[in-house]
Design a protein around this motif. Structure first.
Motif, short mmCIF file in Angstrom:
data_model
loop_
_atom_site.label_atom_id
_atom_site.label_comp_id
_atom_site.label_asym_id
_atom_site.label_seq_id
_atom_site.Cartn_x
_atom_site.Cartn_y
_atom_site.Cartn_z
N LYS A 176 -55.77 -63.56 63.05
CA LYS A 176 -54.77 -65.26 63.78
C LYS A 176 -55.85 -65.64 64.57
O LYS A 176 -54.65 -66.99 65.13
CB LYS A 176 -53.03 -64.50 64.83
CG LYS A 176 -52.11 -63.69 63.73
CD LYS A 176 -51.20 -62.93 64.92
CE LYS A 176 -49.84 -62.77 63.59
NZ LYS A 176 -49.26 -61.68 64.60
N GLU A 177 -56.26 -65.00 65.37
CA GLU A 177 -57.45 -66.21 66.06
C GLU A 177 -57.71 -68.12 65.07
O GLU A 177 -58.48 -68.70 65.49
CB GLU A 177 -58.47 -65.76 66.40
CG GLU A 177 -59.45 -66.75 67.53
CD GLU A 177 -58.75 -66.59 68.61
OE1 GLU A 177 -59.65 -67.78 69.54
OE2 GLU A 177 -57.95 -66.78 68.59
N ASN A 178 -58.51 -67.19 63.60
CA ASN A 178 -58.76 -67.70 62.85
C ASN A 178 -57.41 -69.42 62.29
O ASN A 178 -57.79 -70.53 62.58
CB ASN A 178 -58.92 -67.18 62.06
CG ASN A 178 -60.37 -66.24 62.05
OD1 ASN A 178 -61.13 -66.98 62.42
ND2 ASN A 178 -61.32 -65.80 60.85
N ALA A 189 -55.70 -59.34 64.62
CA ALA A 189 -55.57 -60.63 65.92
C ALA A 189 -56.58 -61.68 64.81
O ALA A 189 -56.79 -62.89 66.10
CB ALA A 189 -56.28 -59.98 67.09
N ALA A 190 -57.96 -61.42 64.61
CA ALA A 190 -59.48 -62.13 64.48
C ALA A 190 -58.61 -63.52 63.73
O ALA A 190 -58.88 -64.23 63.51
CB ALA A 190 -60.16 -61.06 63.70
N GLN A 243 -47.91 -55.59 64.86
CA GLN A 243 -48.75 -55.38 65.24
C GLN A 243 -49.06 -54.42 66.16
O GLN A 243 -50.19 -53.80 66.27
CB GLN A 243 -48.92 -57.22 65.77
CG GLN A 243 -48.56 -57.93 65.26
CD GLN A 243 -48.75 -58.89 66.30
OE1 GLN A 243 -49.35 -59.14 67.25
NE2 GLN A 243 -48.74 -60.33 66.42
N TRP A 270 -56.98 -68.30 56.78
CA TRP A 270 -56.34 -67.14 57.56
C TRP A 270 -54.94 -66.86 57.45
O TRP A 270 -54.70 -65.26 57.45
CB TRP A 270 -55.96 -67.93 58.97
CG TRP A 270 -55.47 -68.88 59.03
CD1 TRP A 270 -55.24 -70.45 58.61
CD2 TRP A 270 -54.38 -68.70 59.79
NE1 TRP A 270 -54.16 -70.77 59.49
CE2 TRP A 270 -53.13 -69.82 59.78
CE3 TRP A 270 -53.50 -67.93 60.16
CZ2 TRP A 270 -52.57 -70.21 60.33
CZ3 TRP A 270 -52.06 -67.93 60.90
CH2 TRP A 270 -51.47 -68.47 60.69
N VAL A 285 -62.38 -70.91 58.18
CA VAL A 285 -60.81 -70.11 58.14
C VAL A 285 -60.20 -70.56 57.23
O VAL A 285 -58.78 -70.83 57.39
CB VAL A 285 -60.70 -70.89 59.64
CG1 VAL A 285 -61.66 -69.49 60.46
CG2 VAL A 285 -60.02 -72.23 59.87
N ARG A 337 -55.49 -70.14 65.30
CA ARG A 337 -55.23 -71.16 66.36
C ARG A 337 -56.50 -72.20 66.38
O ARG A 337 -56.39 -73.44 66.17
CB ARG A 337 -55.87 -70.33 67.64
CG ARG A 337 -55.38 -71.13 68.32
CD ARG A 337 -56.07 -70.31 69.81
NE ARG A 337 -57.09 -69.45 69.53
CZ ARG A 337 -58.54 -70.40 70.52
NH1 ARG A 337 -57.74 -71.53 70.63
NH2 ARG A 337 -59.20 -70.34 70.46
N LEU A 338 -58.37 -71.36 65.83
CA LEU A 338 -58.47 -72.32 65.30
C LEU A 338 -58.83 -73.46 64.52
O LEU A 338 -59.23 -74.74 64.65
CB LEU A 338 -59.77 -71.28 65.41
CG LEU A 338 -60.74 -70.68 66.36
CD1 LEU A 338 -61.77 -69.38 65.52
CD2 LEU A 338 -61.54 -71.59 67.52
N GLN A 339 -57.65 -72.84 63.65
CA GLN A 339 -57.82 -74.26 62.36
C GLN A 339 -57.03 -74.98 63.07
O GLN A 339 -57.10 -76.88 63.17
CB GLN A 339 -56.82 -73.51 61.19
CG GLN A 339 -56.17 -74.52 60.16
CD GLN A 339 -55.70 -73.48 58.81
OE1 GLN A 339 -54.50 -73.96 59.33
NE2 GLN A 339 -56.72 -73.47 57.80
#
Length: 305
Positions: free
Chosen positions: A5-7, A2-3, A302, A110, A107, A9-11
């Motif tokens: 994939k969050e990176n 999850a972390a 997942q 990721w 990131v 999204r942030l990218q």
């Protein structure tokens, strides 16, 4: 996972923000140039009033030199302020851009992290859960099949679009030739006759171009026919497409009938267009099915426990 994939999204968010900042920075540079040019001009005007220039002499004669100088100096101060603000804005944007680049740098891997975690989870499932292991293998095989279908459908669509393009061009040229032929029959003269024959030659060039691309289209359709069940029109198309162009050209050379030739070309274009529409529908269906298979695969990864 999850972390990681969050990176990802942030990218995406930070990349968009960086693009905005860089555009804003480019605009700020333009503003600096504009204010700088006006500032230089205003400084010259003030200097002219302060020195023994002709402009200064004229304002002395009118007893308005002090008043004019005050106005010019006020405008100079305003321009200095605007120029300095533009420079500060540019510097601030450069700082923000660097900060955003640093964030993106943090990131940048990721996707590799997701890939590595996926492999580890897959390995865990294959060792510890035979049921889910079988599901993963089946989904993997389905995804591979859909990928092959999508590749073949896209290749067939590309080939079909190429054939359709030249058939449509040929149809347009023949319609134009038919119109000029009608005008010629009504007494259009040598010019209309010349244009009519030019359009006919143009149409035949397009027909030959379509013919040369038809063989590739047939090959791609056969590949699709082997992997998909949308064969109703494909089978019909393959049965008589080999005879179409030979018959078309023979009819033209022997009969010289523009109207009949034009009708044959338009019918063939409609047929190819119908096939392309079927291929597009099949492509959309395959892409949706593949995405669903990928979603199920990702869900297993997942939730391995």
């Amino acid at each position: 996972m999850a972390a990681a994939k969050e990176n990802g999204r942030l990218q995406a968010v930070w990349s968009a923000r960086l693009a905005d900042l860089e555009r804003e920075w480019s605009n700020s540079k333009d503003h600096i140039v504009i204010w700088e040019e006006q500032l230089i001009k205003e400084k010259r005007d003030v200097e002219k009033l302060k020195t023994h220039s002709f402009t200064s002499f004229l304002y002395d004669l009118m007893n308005k030199k002090a008043e004019k100088l005050a106005v010019e100096e006020q405008e100079l101060l305003e321009l200095k302020f605007r120029y300095n603000e533009a420079v500060r804005r540019r510097d601030h944007l450069e700082q923000e851009i660097q900060e955003m680049r640093n964030k993106l740098h943090s990131v940048r891997f990721w996707d590799l992290e997701v890939e590595d975690l996926t492999l580890k989870i897959e390995s865990y499932i294959h060792v510890n859960d035979s049921g889910k292991s079988r599901q993963l293998r089946e989904l993997s095989e389905r995804i591979a099949e859909f990928q092959l279908q999508i590749k073949e459908l896209k290749e067939a669509l590309s080939a079909g679009d190429s054939v359709l393009k030249y058939l449509q061009l040929a149809a347009e040229s023949l319609r134009s030739a038919r119109n000029w032929g009608t005008y010629d029959m009504l007494g259009g003269g040598m010019l209309s006759t010349h244009i009519k024959h030019g359009k006919i030659d143009e149409a035949m060039d397009h027909v030959h171009a379509a013919q040369s691309r038809l063989s590739r289209f047939e090959k791609e359709l056969k590949d699709v026919h082997m992997t998909l069940s949308i064969d109703s029109h494909i089978s019909e198309f393959l049965k008589f497409s080999d005879y179409f162009f030979d018959g078309l050209l023979t009819d033209w050379l022997v009969q010289g009938k523009i109207h009949e030739t034009s009708k044959q070309v338009e019918d063939k274009a409609m047929e190819v267009n119908r096939l392309c529409n079927e291929l597009e529908q099949a492509l959309s269906k395959s892409e949706s099915s593949m995405e669903e298979a990928k979603r199920l695969y990702s869900s297993l990864i997942q939730n391995p426990l």
